[in-house]
Enzyme design. Structure first.
Site, mmCIF file in Angstrom:
data_model
loop_
_atom_site.group_PDB
_atom_site.id
_atom_site.type_symbol
_atom_site.label_atom_id
_atom_site.label_comp_id
_atom_site.label_asym_id
_atom_site.label_seq_id
_atom_site.Cartn_x
_atom_site.Cartn_y
_atom_site.Cartn_z
ATOM 1 N N TYR A 115 0.867 -1.182 0.000
ATOM 2 C CA TYR A 115 0.000 0.000 0.000
ATOM 3 C C TYR A 115 0.900 1.228 0.000
ATOM 4 C CZ TYR A 115 -4.241 2.657 0.905
ATOM 5 O OH TYR A 115 -5.287 3.542 0.804
ATOM 6 N N LYS A 170 -21.536 -19.227 -10.337
ATOM 7 C CA LYS A 170 -20.744 -19.064 -11.562
ATOM 8 C C LYS A 170 -19.310 -18.678 -11.211
ATOM 9 C CE LYS A 170 -21.856 -18.964 -16.030
ATOM 10 N NZ LYS A 170 -22.877 -19.801 -16.671
ATOM 11 N N GLU A 212 -25.057 -12.827 -18.002
ATOM 12 C CA GLU A 212 -25.762 -14.000 -17.475
ATOM 13 C C GLU A 212 -27.204 -13.643 -17.118
ATOM 14 O OE1 GLU A 212 -25.441 -18.096 -16.338
ATOM 15 O OE2 GLU A 212 -23.930 -16.773 -17.171
ATOM 16 N N ASP A 238 -25.533 -17.751 -21.665
ATOM 17 C CA ASP A 238 -26.823 -18.353 -21.980
ATOM 18 C C ASP A 238 -26.968 -18.593 -23.478
ATOM 19 O OD1 ASP A 238 -27.698 -18.208 -19.268
ATOM 20 O OD2 ASP A 238 -28.066 -16.078 -19.556
ATOM 21 N N ALA A 273 -32.548 -16.670 -26.200
ATOM 22 C CA ALA A 273 -31.111 -16.485 -26.380
ATOM 23 C C ALA A 273 -30.421 -17.779 -26.808
ATOM 24 C CB ALA A 273 -30.500 -15.959 -25.081
ATOM 25 N N ALA A 274 -30.698 -18.874 -26.091
ATOM 26 C CA ALA A 274 -30.018 -20.137 -26.377
ATOM 27 C C ALA A 274 -30.412 -20.689 -27.740
ATOM 28 C CB ALA A 274 -30.326 -21.151 -25.280
ATOM 29 N N ASN A 359 -34.695 -27.252 -17.826
ATOM 30 C CA ASN A 359 -34.379 -27.588 -16.446
ATOM 31 C C ASN A 359 -35.370 -26.919 -15.495
ATOM 32 O OD1 ASN A 359 -32.339 -29.329 -15.551
ATOM 33 N ND2 ASN A 359 -30.721 -27.975 -16.271
ATOM 34 N N ASN A 389 -23.183 -26.078 -19.371
ATOM 35 C CA ASN A 389 -22.348 -24.980 -19.863
ATOM 36 C C ASN A 389 -20.987 -24.889 -19.194
ATOM 37 O OD1 ASN A 389 -24.727 -24.423 -21.178
ATOM 38 N ND2 ASN A 389 -24.696 -22.239 -20.763
#
Length: 463
Positions: A115, A170, A212, A238, A273-274, A359, A389
């Protein structure tokens, strides 16, 4: 609908006080079995002449099933339930990630270098040579996981707080599988302009951005604008993570039925999206006969209710999902539970391939068509061939950061899919094993290498 298989996402821990006499444990385990639970670990906590205390882990298939199991155990005579814990909630308590120092700070010299005043020299170095921020700070190994909470898993618009457990998860996966530090950024706005502005303002800290759980069609615009306005890679998992792993699994499934991507008819249900991303990546890989459906049926040029992303992948055909599936070689579902019937699968071409990836409940239960399909995959971990994924995103971002890619290109998606598929050898390939395990430690490095190679070929790598 077939009964779902018990799994660890509905796992409970039972602390029981049991009379210390022969046969009591057998009565408990039989009650659990009769209620359809799967018994896991049993731990003896204490023992006396008169009683035992044991902890039992039991998997169920739903919250209602948990209640059935608990009631079955309560009904066993002379058993006292001391505590019931939901193991999934238990591991989330206090969050799943933390920030830890990489340095020991033991004395004044350490403090002066880490620092003030020593850090000032490092600040000046970065100000004079901006690229050094990648090697003198966390930036070169850190990902922002950005959401607005508008499309969390398959649960809908839960908002930023409701999305935080997913983003924490994630971050944990980035660290576990690719050694990347990632931090959840849950934005309290669902305005496209505000999200783009916020991510741009945060970008100096991060080497890459993982978008996401942002609802379509806004996710398309947000990704496109950020890719144009930032000089670090932006990845919408996604879309592209799902597409990469789907293609990888499909490459291997087609080997089993002696068919090729350019010759098969593919039906995709789910045009968010997918679904759109899968369509585009399959086209890049050589597929030419793709019919994409949404809740109103085939995305047909004759429809006047399609957004620009849907119009881009529309076809001349029209009709329902059932119409589309007649004669299809492949069904890919990224949509909703139970929308596919046994009759619809029976209408498909010989040796059909079905990826029911909704899912937690797939478009059709695998048990219903086990003898009618050549290959079956789902998004669940308790069936073979999980389309997950996590096989893609850690390695994709690892590779992109390692070569300092300024963007992620379609070629990088394609090469990532090929790398994943190649990890299943001809000797290992069978109808229940078309994709490597998420715990295969070769995956992230293979994907990263493929991504780095594609980045250099595409001219987007800085090193």
């Amino acid at each position: 609908m077939a009964q779902l298989t018990p799994n660890s996402s509905y796992s409970l821990s039972l602390r029981l006080k049991i009379p210390n006499r022969a046969g009591m444990l057998a009565r408990i385990t039989q009650a659990i079995a009769d209620a359809g639970g799967n018994l896991g670990d049993l731990t003896l906590i204490s023992r006396s002449r008169h009683s035992l205390v044991r902890v039992l882990h039991v998997d169920a298939s739903s919250e209602d099933h948990v209640e059935d199991i608990v009631n079955a155990v309560k009904a066993v005579e002379d058993i006292e339930i001391l505590e019931i814990c939901d193991r999934t909630f238990q591991i989330h308590e206090g969050g799943k990630i933390s920030v830890e120092s990489k340095l020991e700070l033991n004395n004044q010299d350490d403090l002066a270098m880490a620092y003030t005043p020593g850090v000032g020299r490092v600040c000046l170095e970065i100000a004079e040579h901006p690229d050094r921020v990648f090697d003198l700070t966390i930036k070169g190994n850190t990902i922002a996981i950005v959401t607005d909470g508008s499309a969390v898993l398959g649960l809908g618009n839960l908002g930023p707080a409701g999305a935080l457990p997913v983003m924490e998860g994630k971050a944990l996966l980035f660290k576990k599988f690719a050694g990347l530090d990632a931090f959840p950024i849950c934005l309290d706005t669902q305005d496209t302009d505000a999200i783009v502005t916020a991510v741009k303002q945060l970008a100096p800290v991060f080497g890459g951005v993982n978008l996401e759980d942002i609802s379509a069609p806004r996710c398309f615009e947000i990704e496109a604008r950020l890719r144009k306005e930032l000089d670090i890679p932006v990845f919408h998992d996604d879309q592209h993570g799902t597409a990469i792993v789907t293609l990888a699994a499909l490459i291997n499934a087609l080997k089993l039925v002696n068919k090729t991507l350019p010759t098969v008819k593919v039906v995709i249900n789910g045009a968010g999206a997918a679904g759109v991303a899968i369509t585009k990546l399959l086209q890049r890989a050589g597929a030419s006969r793709i019919v994409l459906c949404d809740s109103k049926g085939i995305l047909s040029h004759s429809r006047d209710d399609l957004n620009p992303q849907k119009r881009e992948v529309a076809v001349e055909d029209s009709g329902t999902l059932a119409d589309a599936m007649v004669g299809a070689d492949i069904f890919l579902g990224v949509s909703a539970p139970g929308v596919v019937s046994v009759a619809m699968v029976e209408s498909m071409a010989k040796d059909p391939i079905v990826f029911a990836m909704a899912n937690p409940i797939p478009e059709i239960q695998p048990e219903l068509v086990a003898d009618k399909v050549a290959v079956m995959a789902t998004g669940r971990s308790d069936y073979p061939n999980q389309i997950n994924n996590v096989l893609a995103f850690p390695g994709v971002l690892r590779g992109a950061l390692d070569c300092r890619a300024r963007e992620i290109t379609p070629s990088m998606y394609l090469e990532a899919a090929l790398a994943i598929a190649d990890l299943v050898s001809p000797q290992e390939l069978n109808r229940d094993h078309i994709i490597p395990s998420v715990f295969d430690d070769r995956v992230a490095s293979a994907v990263a290498s493929a991504v780095k190679h594609a980045a250099r070929v595409d001219g987007v790598a800085h090193k």
